[in-house]
Design a protein around this motif. Structure first.
Motif, PDB file in Angstrom:
ATOM      1  N   LEU A 181     -34.390  16.476  49.147  1.00 36.75           N
ATOM      2  CA  LEU A 181     -35.826  15.750  49.106  1.00 36.75           C
ATOM      3  C   LEU A 181     -35.745  14.397  50.236  1.00 36.75           C
ATOM      4  N   HIS A 182     -36.489  14.389  51.102  1.00 39.59           N
ATOM      5  CA  HIS A 182     -36.515  13.462  52.094  1.00 39.59           C
ATOM      6  C   HIS A 182     -37.423  12.438  51.770  1.00 39.59           C
ATOM      7  N   HIS A 183     -38.160  12.422  50.725  1.00 43.69           N
ATOM      8  CA  HIS A 183     -39.279  11.447  50.340  1.00 43.69           C
ATOM      9  C   HIS A 183     -39.778  11.845  48.919  1.00 43.69           C
ATOM     10  N   ILE A 184     -40.051  11.016  47.942  1.00 40.60           N
ATOM     11  CA  ILE A 184     -40.934  11.243  46.835  1.00 40.60           C
ATOM     12  C   ILE A 184     -41.510   9.956  46.268  1.00 40.60           C
ATOM     13  N   ASP A 185     -42.805  10.289  46.193  1.00 40.24           N
ATOM     14  CA  ASP A 185     -43.548   8.870  45.344  1.00 40.24           C
ATOM     15  C   ASP A 185     -44.608   9.587  44.317  1.00 40.24           C
ATOM     16  N   ASP A 186     -45.495   8.555  44.029  1.00 44.03           N
ATOM     17  CA  ASP A 186     -46.537   9.102  42.843  1.00 44.03           C
ATOM     18  C   ASP A 186     -47.428  10.154  43.550  1.00 44.03           C
ATOM     19  N   ALA A 187     -47.461  10.141  44.900  1.00 41.86           N
ATOM     20  CA  ALA A 187     -48.615  10.913  45.756  1.00 41.86           C
ATOM     21  C   ALA A 187     -48.077  12.135  46.121  1.00 41.86           C
ATOM     22  N   LEU A 188     -46.916  12.110  46.687  1.00 37.87           N
ATOM     23  CA  LEU A 188     -46.477  13.222  47.584  1.00 37.87           C
ATOM     24  C   LEU A 188     -44.967  13.340  47.618  1.00 37.87           C
ATOM     25  N   LEU A 189     -44.494  14.357  48.215  1.00 36.56           N
ATOM     26  CA  LEU A 189     -42.965  14.426  48.441  1.00 36.56           C
ATOM     27  C   LEU A 189     -42.885  15.223  49.702  1.00 36.56           C
ATOM     28  N   VAL A 190     -41.622  14.902  50.340  1.00 35.11           N
ATOM     29  CA  VAL A 190     -41.304  15.814  51.503  1.00 35.11           C
ATOM     30  C   VAL A 190     -39.978  16.406  51.308  1.00 35.11           C
ATOM     31  N   ALA A 191     -39.915  17.817  51.088  1.00 30.33           N
ATOM     32  CA  ALA A 191     -39.037  18.695  51.180  1.00 30.33           C
ATOM     33  C   ALA A 191     -38.298  19.375  52.363  1.00 30.33           C
ATOM     34  N   GLU A 192     -36.991  19.935  51.967  1.00 31.59           N
ATOM     35  CA  GLU A 192     -36.538  20.684  53.232  1.00 31.59           C
ATOM     36  C   GLU A 192     -36.288  21.880  52.731  1.00 31.59           C
ATOM     37  N   LYS A 193     -37.078  23.071  53.296  1.00 35.19           N
ATOM     38  CA  LYS A 193     -36.998  24.310  52.950  1.00 35.19           C
ATOM     39  C   LYS A 193     -35.555  25.102  53.669  1.00 35.19           C
ATOM     40  N   PRO A 194     -34.943  25.576  52.819  1.00 33.26           N
ATOM     41  CA  PRO A 194     -33.805  26.502  53.361  1.00 33.26           C
ATOM     42  C   PRO A 194     -34.214  27.872  54.205  1.00 33.26           C
ATOM     43  N   ALA A 195     -33.870  28.129  55.405  1.00 28.95           N
ATOM     44  CA  ALA A 195     -34.191  29.445  55.668  1.00 28.95           C
ATOM     45  C   ALA A 195     -33.996  30.354  54.723  1.00 28.95           C
ATOM     46  N   GLY A 196     -34.984  31.579  54.574  1.00 31.10           N
ATOM     47  CA  GLY A 196     -34.794  32.683  53.589  1.00 31.10           C
ATOM     48  C   GLY A 196     -35.279  32.566  52.228  1.00 31.10           C
ATOM     49  N   LEU A 197     -35.869  31.367  52.350  1.00 29.90           N
ATOM     50  CA  LEU A 197     -36.643  30.922  50.728  1.00 29.90           C
ATOM     51  C   LEU A 197     -38.115  30.961  51.097  1.00 29.90           C
ATOM     52  N   LEU A 198     -38.839  31.688  50.148  1.00 36.97           N
ATOM     53  CA  LEU A 198     -40.312  31.731  50.423  1.00 36.97           C
ATOM     54  C   LEU A 198     -40.942  30.327  50.471  1.00 36.97           C
ATOM     55  N   SER A 199     -41.799  29.976  50.881  1.00 36.62           N
ATOM     56  CA  SER A 199     -42.631  28.839  50.478  1.00 36.62           C
ATOM     57  C   SER A 199     -43.666  28.766  49.338  1.00 36.62           C
TER      58      SER A 199
END
Length: 207
Positions: A7-25
């Motif tokens: 996780l690059h960022h998380i707060d009460d409104a949103l989060l930014v995550a890093e998806k590995p290659a090979g994993l579905l969104s």
């Protein structure tokens, strides 16, 4: 299940995550395709909702809303092209020019789905800007930075293949097999819907 998701960022409104290659969104239709990034995040944060997607083969930054109101606000930013997205890729061959843009309309190649194709009559407009970062003559590959101005399915993959330089590992669009498809979402910029602050996140390329 979330131990491998950075996780690059998380707060009460949103989060930014890093998806590995090979994993579905998002979950697929078949039972064996239920494991995906959003379900792993929801196991810890049940209010997380999808705003955009990355192809299964692509790694990198993804933005998620926490709640319907934020989801609508962030989705509007994507639709209005106010979200800055940048990718890094390694493509086959030596790209001659240092920069350029590709404007080719795209549509689903229905008998061969999920493959997309260029269709000047029925396709939706698609625009990609690209810039060479480095050339590796020994490997016969070029590292490029890609800015998708539109967000069509498989846009970057098909646009680079249309130049005669498919993304390394992208066998769907004519590349030789490799350990992975060399496409990474390395930068994401948007306006925080709750605070109005400009947000920018970067992820170093893993290949």
């Amino acid at each position: 299940m979330t131990h491998d998701i950075a996780l690059h960022h998380i707060d009460d409104a949103l989060l930014v995550a890093e998806k590995p290659a090979g994993l579905l969104s998002v979950p697929g239709r078949l039972p064996e395709n239920q494991d995906c990034l959003v379900s792993r995040l929801q196991a810890v944060h049940p209010d997380v909702l999808t705003v955009h997607r990355l192809d299964q083969v692509t790694s990198g930054l993804m933005l998620y809303a926490r709640g319907r109101t934020v989801q609508a606000a962030l989705s509007a930013q994507f639709e209005q092209r106010r979200v800055g997205k940048r990718y890094e890729a390694v493509v086959e061959g030596m790209v001659e020019d240092d920069a350029g843009e590709i404007a080719l309309p795209l549509i689903c190649d229905w008998p061969n789905r999920p493959k997309q194709k260029v269709d000047h009559e029925h396709g939706k407009p698609a625009l990609t800007r690209w810039r060479v970062l480095a050339r590796d003559a020994a490997a016969g590959r070029t590292r490029v930075e890609l800015d998708p101005i539109t967000g069509r399915s498989h846009q970057l993959r098909l646009h680079m293949a249309s130049l005669g330089h498919p993304i390394a590992g992208d066998v769907l669009y004519g590349a030789a097999p490799a350990a992975r498809v060399h496409l990474h979402a390395c930068r994401l910029a948007f306006v925080h819907p709750a605070t109005g602050a400009a947000m920018m996140f970067a992820s170093s390329c893993p290949f």
